[in-house]
Write an enzyme that holds these catalytic residues in place. Structure first.
Site, PDB file in Angstrom:
ATOM      1  N   ASN A  11       0.868  -1.182   0.000  1.00  0.00           N
ATOM      2  CA  ASN A  11       0.000   0.000   0.000  1.00  0.00           C
ATOM      3  C   ASN A  11       0.900   1.225   0.000  1.00  0.00           C
ATOM      4  O   ASN A  11       1.502   1.553   1.019  1.00  0.00           O
ATOM      5  CB  ASN A  11      -0.895  -0.037   1.251  1.00  0.00           C
ATOM      6  CG  ASN A  11      -1.678   1.247   1.437  1.00  0.00           C
ATOM      7  OD1 ASN A  11      -1.777   2.064   0.519  1.00  0.00           O
ATOM      8  ND2 ASN A  11      -2.240   1.431   2.625  1.00  0.00           N
ATOM      9  N   LYS A  13       0.119   4.325  -0.321  1.00  0.00           N
ATOM     10  CA  LYS A  13      -0.480   5.550   0.237  1.00  0.00           C
ATOM     11  C   LYS A  13      -0.212   6.712  -0.729  1.00  0.00           C
ATOM     12  O   LYS A  13      -0.180   6.490  -1.937  1.00  0.00           O
ATOM     13  CB  LYS A  13       0.040   5.805   1.651  1.00  0.00           C
ATOM     14  CG  LYS A  13      -0.103   4.536   2.510  1.00  0.00           C
ATOM     15  CD  LYS A  13       0.129   4.722   3.965  1.00  0.00           C
ATOM     16  CE  LYS A  13      -0.049   3.371   4.660  1.00  0.00           C
ATOM     17  NZ  LYS A  13       0.002   3.474   6.120  1.00  0.00           N
ATOM     18  N   HIS A  98      -9.458   1.202   4.705  1.00  0.00           N
ATOM     19  CA  HIS A  98      -8.180   1.347   5.413  1.00  0.00           C
ATOM     20  C   HIS A  98      -8.385   2.289   6.604  1.00  0.00           C
ATOM     21  O   HIS A  98      -9.158   3.245   6.522  1.00  0.00           O
ATOM     22  CB  HIS A  98      -7.112   1.891   4.458  1.00  0.00           C
ATOM     23  CG  HIS A  98      -5.750   1.874   5.074  1.00  0.00           C
ATOM     24  ND1 HIS A  98      -5.313   2.868   5.926  1.00  0.00           N
ATOM     25  CD2 HIS A  98      -4.738   0.981   4.996  1.00  0.00           C
ATOM     26  CE1 HIS A  98      -4.092   2.581   6.338  1.00  0.00           C
ATOM     27  NE2 HIS A  98      -3.720   1.441   5.792  1.00  0.00           N
ATOM     28  N   GLU A 100      -6.746   4.663   7.756  1.00  0.00           N
ATOM     29  CA  GLU A 100      -6.518   6.085   7.480  1.00  0.00           C
ATOM     30  C   GLU A 100      -7.754   6.704   6.830  1.00  0.00           C
ATOM     31  O   GLU A 100      -8.100   7.860   7.085  1.00  0.00           O
ATOM     32  CB  GLU A 100      -5.273   6.259   6.594  1.00  0.00           C
ATOM     33  CG  GLU A 100      -4.003   6.084   7.407  1.00  0.00           C
ATOM     34  CD  GLU A 100      -2.808   5.594   6.625  1.00  0.00           C
ATOM     35  OE1 GLU A 100      -2.806   5.673   5.377  1.00  0.00           O
ATOM     36  OE2 GLU A 100      -1.856   5.109   7.270  1.00  0.00           O
ATOM     37  N   GLU A 170      -5.437  -5.081  10.400  1.00  0.00           N
ATOM     38  CA  GLU A 170      -4.427  -4.042  10.610  1.00  0.00           C
ATOM     39  C   GLU A 170      -4.703  -3.310  11.921  1.00  0.00           C
ATOM     40  O   GLU A 170      -5.478  -2.346  11.936  1.00  0.00           O
ATOM     41  CB  GLU A 170      -4.473  -3.042   9.455  1.00  0.00           C
ATOM     42  CG  GLU A 170      -4.146  -3.641   8.106  1.00  0.00           C
ATOM     43  CD  GLU A 170      -3.532  -2.602   7.191  1.00  0.00           C
ATOM     44  OE1 GLU A 170      -2.420  -2.821   6.736  1.00  0.00           O
ATOM     45  OE2 GLU A 170      -4.164  -1.556   6.960  1.00  0.00           O
ATOM     46  N   GLY A 176       2.473   2.153  10.744  1.00  0.00           N
ATOM     47  CA  GLY A 176       3.423   3.257  10.639  1.00  0.00           C
ATOM     48  C   GLY A 176       4.134   3.586  11.940  1.00  0.00           C
ATOM     49  O   GLY A 176       4.764   4.633  12.064  1.00  0.00           O
ATOM     50  N   SER A 216       3.470  -2.243  10.233  1.00  0.00           N
ATOM     51  CA  SER A 216       4.924  -2.295  10.429  1.00  0.00           C
ATOM     52  C   SER A 216       5.539  -3.635  10.015  1.00  0.00           C
ATOM     53  O   SER A 216       6.453  -4.133  10.676  1.00  0.00           O
ATOM     54  CB  SER A 216       5.286  -1.940  11.874  1.00  0.00           C
ATOM     55  OG  SER A 216       4.823  -0.628  12.187  1.00  0.00           O
TER      56      SER A 216
HETATM   57  P1  PGA Z   1       2.898   0.255   7.595  1.00  0.00           P
HETATM   58  O1  PGA Z   1       1.422   0.497   6.968  1.00  0.00           O
HETATM   59  O2  PGA Z   1       3.418  -1.026   7.005  1.00  0.00           O
HETATM   60  O3  PGA Z   1       3.687   1.457   7.167  1.00  0.00           O
HETATM   61  O4  PGA Z   1       2.726   0.152   9.063  1.00  0.00           O
HETATM   62  C1  PGA Z   1       0.540  -0.575   6.770  1.00  0.00           C
HETATM   63  C2  PGA Z   1      -0.742  -0.060   6.162  1.00  0.00           C
HETATM   64  O5  PGA Z   1      -1.166   1.059   6.479  1.00  0.00           O
HETATM   65  O6  PGA Z   1      -1.382  -0.751   5.347  1.00  0.00           O
END
Ligand code: PGA
Length: 256
Positions: A11, A13, A98, A100, A170, A176, A216
């Site tokens: 992903n 983003k 997601h 976010e 997730e 992140g 992560s």
């Molecule tokens: P990350 O993000 O691997 O940077 O923690 C995962 C995601 O948001 O799908």
């Protein structure tokens, strides 16, 4: 045990322009040219980079995904992109819900359900993202949050329509942050999600559905996560932005 093809998805983003994405795709395909040992890979670039990579990825082991969609096919929805548009742009997958999008853009379970319906209708494979916040976990509410997101996100959809659905667990506190969920926490959540699919939708679907872990994920922790029986892949954010790192995650079975 049911054989589920592992899926390692990136992903991106809001990172990378079209030319940067094309450069990435060329490098990733070169790194994976020796094969992926039965693992399916997918990258989800921003909308504006989809067309730059679609032709490069066609026929390769790397599928193309988008990060969002609007539930309507077309209409006066300024700034939005529909499922048929994503199909025409070469996408096979689309991320839905997601955290976010839920936290920063007010996406609701009801909206998620409409998007999943629209994606399936257009022939896209939706990746439904669910997960609890740190506060919810500390309050002992992890399972009830997952249960609600699943129930409300999939309500009314019949098992036959859901064969192509992928779920991504997730935990919001792991995204992140560099704080990966432990393999035991991950397995516990994945087993719970599978049991809820068995109970609320269908036993056969619960056995075939792929449940990815996200939060992560790195080259250093992927093999351990993948060793859990209910972990069928990963949704990778930050570590998917570099083709070398992402290829190492896709090729997690290889000793480095
Ligand atoms: P990350 O993000 O691997 O940077 O923690 C995962 C995601 O948001 O799908």
């Amino acid at each position: 045990m049911e054989q589920r093809t592992p899926l390692i998805a990136g992903n991106w983003k809001m990172f990378k322009t079209g030319p940067e994405a094309a450069d990435y795709a060329r490098r990733l395909l070169a790194l994976l040219s020796g094969g992926t040992a039965g693992v399916e890979a997918m990258i989800a670039p921003p909308f504006t980079a989809l067309s730059a990579v679609a032709d490069l990825l066609a026929g390769s082991p790397v599928a193309l995904g988008a990060q969002n969609l609007h539930p309507e096919k077309q209409g006066a929805f300024t700034g939005e992109i529909s499922a048929p548009m994503l199909v025409a742009a070469g996408c096979r997958y689309v991320l839905v819900g997601h955290s976010e999008r839920r936290q920063l853009f007010g996406e609701t379970d009801e909206g998620v359900r409409l998007k999943i319906t629209a994606a399936l209708e257009a022939g896209l494979d939706p990746v439904l993202c669910i997960g609890e916040t740190a506060t919810e976990r500390e309050a002992g509410r992890t399972f009830s949050v997952l249960d609600n997101q699943l129930k409300n996100g999939l309500e009314g959809l019949i098992p036959d329509r859901l064969r192509k659905l992928v779920i991504a667990y997730e935990p919001v506190w792991a995204i992140g942050t560099g704080k990966t969920a432990s393999s035991a926490q991950t397995q516990e959540a994945h087993a719970y999600i599978r049991s809820q699919i068995a109970e609320g939708v269908e036993i056969a679907l619960s056995k075939s559905i792929r449940i990815l872990y996200g939060g992560s994920v790195k080259a250093e922790n992927i093999a351990e996560l993948m060793s859990m029986p209910d972990v069928d892949g990963a949704l990778v954010g930050g570590a998917s932005l570099d083709p070398d790192t992402f290829s190492r995650i896709v090729l997690y079975q290889r000793p480095w």
